[in-house]
Design a protein around this motif. Structure first.
Motif, mmCIF file in Angstrom:
data_model
loop_
_atom_site.group_PDB
_atom_site.id
_atom_site.type_symbol
_atom_site.label_atom_id
_atom_site.label_comp_id
_atom_site.label_asym_id
_atom_site.label_seq_id
_atom_site.Cartn_x
_atom_site.Cartn_y
_atom_site.Cartn_z
ATOM 1 N N THR A 18 0.911 -1.191 -0.027
ATOM 2 C CA THR A 18 -0.020 0.135 -0.193
ATOM 3 C C THR A 18 0.846 1.291 -0.026
ATOM 4 O OG1 THR A 18 -1.657 -1.185 1.175
ATOM 5 C CG2 THR A 18 -2.032 1.104 1.141
ATOM 6 N N TRP A 29 -2.741 7.657 -12.110
ATOM 7 C CA TRP A 29 -2.974 6.614 -12.941
ATOM 8 C C TRP A 29 -2.198 6.710 -14.295
ATOM 9 C CZ3 TRP A 29 -6.304 2.499 -13.429
ATOM 10 C CH2 TRP A 29 -6.485 1.973 -14.690
ATOM 11 N N ASP A 84 -10.261 -0.528 -15.154
ATOM 12 C CA ASP A 84 -11.352 0.463 -15.155
ATOM 13 C C ASP A 84 -10.683 1.910 -14.866
ATOM 14 O OD1 ASP A 84 -13.818 1.959 -14.317
ATOM 15 O OD2 ASP A 84 -13.750 0.568 -12.334
ATOM 16 N N SER A 87 -9.618 4.049 -11.652
ATOM 17 C CA SER A 87 -9.879 3.126 -10.551
ATOM 18 C C SER A 87 -9.049 2.053 -10.144
ATOM 19 C CB SER A 87 -11.497 2.832 -10.554
ATOM 20 O OG SER A 87 -12.126 4.290 -10.416
ATOM 21 N N SER A 88 -9.121 1.097 -11.293
ATOM 22 C CA SER A 88 -8.187 -0.145 -11.151
ATOM 23 C C SER A 88 -7.909 -0.773 -12.122
ATOM 24 C CB SER A 88 -9.133 -1.089 -10.189
ATOM 25 O OG SER A 88 -10.217 -1.590 -10.918
ATOM 26 N N SER A 90 -6.278 -5.066 -13.561
ATOM 27 C CA SER A 90 -5.910 -6.237 -13.296
ATOM 28 C C SER A 90 -5.010 -6.874 -14.281
ATOM 29 C CB SER A 90 -7.186 -7.233 -13.099
ATOM 30 O OG SER A 90 -7.783 -6.765 -11.761
ATOM 31 N N HIS A 112 -3.848 -7.014 -8.836
ATOM 32 C CA HIS A 112 -4.767 -6.107 -8.965
ATOM 33 C C HIS A 112 -4.434 -4.736 -8.376
ATOM 34 C CE1 HIS A 112 -9.141 -4.968 -9.568
ATOM 35 N NE2 HIS A 112 -9.049 -4.355 -8.015
ATOM 36 N N TYR A 113 -4.381 -3.735 -9.049
ATOM 37 C CA TYR A 113 -4.120 -2.334 -8.546
ATOM 38 C C TYR A 113 -5.128 -1.620 -8.321
ATOM 39 C CZ TYR A 113 0.944 -3.339 -9.791
ATOM 40 O OH TYR A 113 2.189 -4.086 -9.980
ATOM 41 N N THR A 114 -5.274 -0.928 -7.375
ATOM 42 C CA THR A 114 -6.176 -0.003 -7.060
ATOM 43 C C THR A 114 -6.029 1.471 -6.800
ATOM 44 O OG1 THR A 114 -6.806 -0.644 -4.904
ATOM 45 C CG2 THR A 114 -7.944 -2.027 -6.506
ATOM 46 N N THR A 116 -7.323 5.113 -5.152
ATOM 47 C CA THR A 116 -8.581 5.787 -4.363
ATOM 48 C C THR A 116 -8.340 7.006 -3.965
ATOM 49 O OG1 THR A 116 -9.060 3.376 -3.612
ATOM 50 C CG2 THR A 116 -10.070 5.345 -2.441
ATOM 51 N N THR A 124 -2.746 3.890 -3.184
ATOM 52 C CA THR A 124 -2.567 2.712 -4.332
ATOM 53 C C THR A 124 -2.485 1.552 -3.532
ATOM 54 O OG1 THR A 124 -1.917 4.427 -5.898
ATOM 55 C CG2 THR A 124 -1.856 2.140 -6.485
ATOM 56 N N TYR A 126 -1.340 -2.421 -4.306
ATOM 57 C CA TYR A 126 -0.827 -3.334 -5.283
ATOM 58 C C TYR A 126 -0.974 -4.684 -4.661
ATOM 59 C CZ TYR A 126 1.510 1.224 -6.676
ATOM 60 O OH TYR A 126 1.793 2.410 -7.123
#
Length: 161
Positions: A18, A29, A84, A87-88, A90, A112-114, A116, A124, A126
């Protein structure tokens, strides 16, 4: 330093890092969506990356190599599963040979990376999940936590530029 937490669990098989950045989500992004920016931060600081291919869309592929200080090259590949925007995303991640083709006897992970928004910028997460505890342990022994944390910690300088 952006990395605020690292968790690995050889029983459940994920490795989760994180990080927090003092930049808006769309700017963070862009680091991953633009291969020329990604080259500046992917891989440990002394192993700059060169992305040969970066088709950032579902079903697309990325291939790259990192160059060690002694000139030796280490290849990798990604297969994007879902995206997305802002947002994310994969992808499947693996090691590659000199021709940037997958190496069968090396670990492969699903990732999967998000991204927020926070009050101060972007958080982020990871997450990489491996097929077996042996595969996770193999990359841990190779220094994945130090390498990935070093790579992620380079992002602040890129965002400030």
């Amino acid at each position: 330093m952006p990395v605020i937490d690292v968790q690995s669990d050889t029983a459940a098989l994920p490795l989760t890092i994180t990080a927090e950045f003092a930049a808006p989500v769309d700017r963070v992004w862009d680091v991953y969506a633009n291969p020329r920016q990604l080259e500046k931060v992917w891989g440990p600081p002394d192993y700059p990356a060169t992305f040969v291919e970066h088709d950032f869309q579902p079903g697309g592929r990325a291939s790259y190599y990192m160059t060690a200080p002694d000139g030796q090259k280490f290849g990798g590949w990604w297969q994007f599963d879902s995206i997305d925007p802002t947002s994310s995303f994969s992808f499947t991640d693996g090691f590659a040979d000199d021709d940037l083709q997958p190496v069968d006897n090396m670990p492969v992970s699903t990732n999967h990376y998000t991204f927020t928004a926070t009050d101060t910028g972007t958080r982020t997460v990871y997450q990489s999940t491996f097929a077996s505890a042996d595969d996770l342990q193999k990359v841990l022994d190779m220094g994945v936590i130090e390498g990935a944390s070093g790579a992620i910690n380079q992002i602040d300088a890129l965002l400030a530029a």
